[in-house]
Design a protein around this motif. Structure first.
Motif, PDB file in Angstrom:
ATOM      1  N   ALA A 275       0.829  -1.207   0.000  1.00 29.86           N
ATOM      2  CA  ALA A 275       0.000   0.000   0.000  1.00 29.86           C
ATOM      3  C   ALA A 275       0.863   1.258   0.000  1.00 29.86           C
ATOM      4  N   GLN A 276       1.941   1.245   0.787  1.00 29.38           N
ATOM      5  CA  GLN A 276       2.848   2.395   0.815  1.00 29.38           C
ATOM      6  C   GLN A 276       3.534   2.598  -0.543  1.00 29.38           C
ATOM      7  N   LYS A 277       3.897   1.498  -1.172  1.00 29.11           N
ATOM      8  CA  LYS A 277       4.540   1.576  -2.492  1.00 29.11           C
ATOM      9  C   LYS A 277       3.559   2.175  -3.517  1.00 29.11           C
ATOM     10  N   LEU A 278       2.306   1.696  -3.497  1.00 32.04           N
ATOM     11  CA  LEU A 278       1.293   2.241  -4.408  1.00 32.04           C
ATOM     12  C   LEU A 278       1.030   3.710  -4.115  1.00 32.04           C
ATOM     13  N   LYS A 279       0.974   4.056  -2.838  1.00 31.31           N
ATOM     14  CA  LYS A 279       0.756   5.454  -2.462  1.00 31.31           C
ATOM     15  C   LYS A 279       1.847   6.343  -3.055  1.00 31.31           C
ATOM     16  N   GLY A 280       3.092   5.885  -2.975  1.00 35.25           N
ATOM     17  CA  GLY A 280       4.193   6.654  -3.552  1.00 35.25           C
ATOM     18  C   GLY A 280       4.020   6.874  -5.047  1.00 35.25           C
ATOM     19  N   PHE A 281       3.602   5.825  -5.745  1.00 37.50           N
ATOM     20  CA  PHE A 281       3.355   5.960  -7.182  1.00 37.50           C
ATOM     21  C   PHE A 281       2.253   6.982  -7.448  1.00 37.50           C
ATOM     22  N   LEU A 282       1.159   6.903  -6.673  1.00 39.00           N
ATOM     23  CA  LEU A 282       0.017   7.793  -6.889  1.00 39.00           C
ATOM     24  C   LEU A 282       0.365   9.239  -6.547  1.00 39.00           C
ATOM     25  N   VAL A 283       1.108   9.444  -5.468  1.00 37.20           N
ATOM     26  CA  VAL A 283       1.517  10.796  -5.079  1.00 37.20           C
ATOM     27  C   VAL A 283       2.403  11.424  -6.156  1.00 37.20           C
ATOM     28  N   SER A 284       3.161  10.583  -6.841  1.00 34.18           N
ATOM     29  CA  SER A 284       4.031  11.108  -7.902  1.00 34.18           C
ATOM     30  C   SER A 284       3.253  11.456  -9.171  1.00 34.18           C
ATOM     31  N   GLY A 285       1.932  11.181  -9.155  1.00 32.60           N
ATOM     32  CA  GLY A 285       1.097  11.535 -10.297  1.00 32.60           C
ATOM     33  C   GLY A 285       0.756  10.384 -11.220  1.00 32.60           C
ATOM     34  N   MET A 286       1.166   9.195 -10.867  1.00 30.64           N
ATOM     35  CA  MET A 286       0.891   8.031 -11.705  1.00 30.64           C
ATOM     36  C   MET A 286      -0.592   7.650 -11.608  1.00 30.64           C
ATOM     37  N   ALA A 287      -1.176   7.235 -12.712  1.00 33.98           N
ATOM     38  CA  ALA A 287      -2.557   6.758 -12.725  1.00 33.98           C
ATOM     39  C   ALA A 287      -2.634   5.428 -11.973  1.00 33.98           C
TER      40      ALA A 287
END
Length: 71
Positions: free
Chosen positions: A50-62
């Protein structure tokens, strides 16, 4: 993700050449060492994913790209 990664098997291990992954969310050896993650501890593994996905999403990734990037 857990279904695709391991079929919900918390004791899953990758087979064959390449990076080895373990657990319900396919945590790599590098991620285990770097983050001190126990891939066989289901809440810990899911939290790390979940933390890894959050990082991707915060960086603007869909979201779809973030999920694909996980595997």
């Amino acid at each position: 993700m857990a279904e695709k990664d391991s079929g919900f098997d918390h004791l899953a291990r990758s087979r064959g050449p390449g990076a080895k992954t373990r657990g319900i969310i396919n945590i790599s050896d590098a991620e285990m060492q770097q983050g001190g993650i126990n891939p066989y501890d289901v809440p810990q593994a899911i939290g790390a994913a979940a933390q890894k996905l959050k990082g991707f999403l915060v960086s603007g990734m869909a979201i779809d790209d973030a999920i694909r990037s996980h595997v």
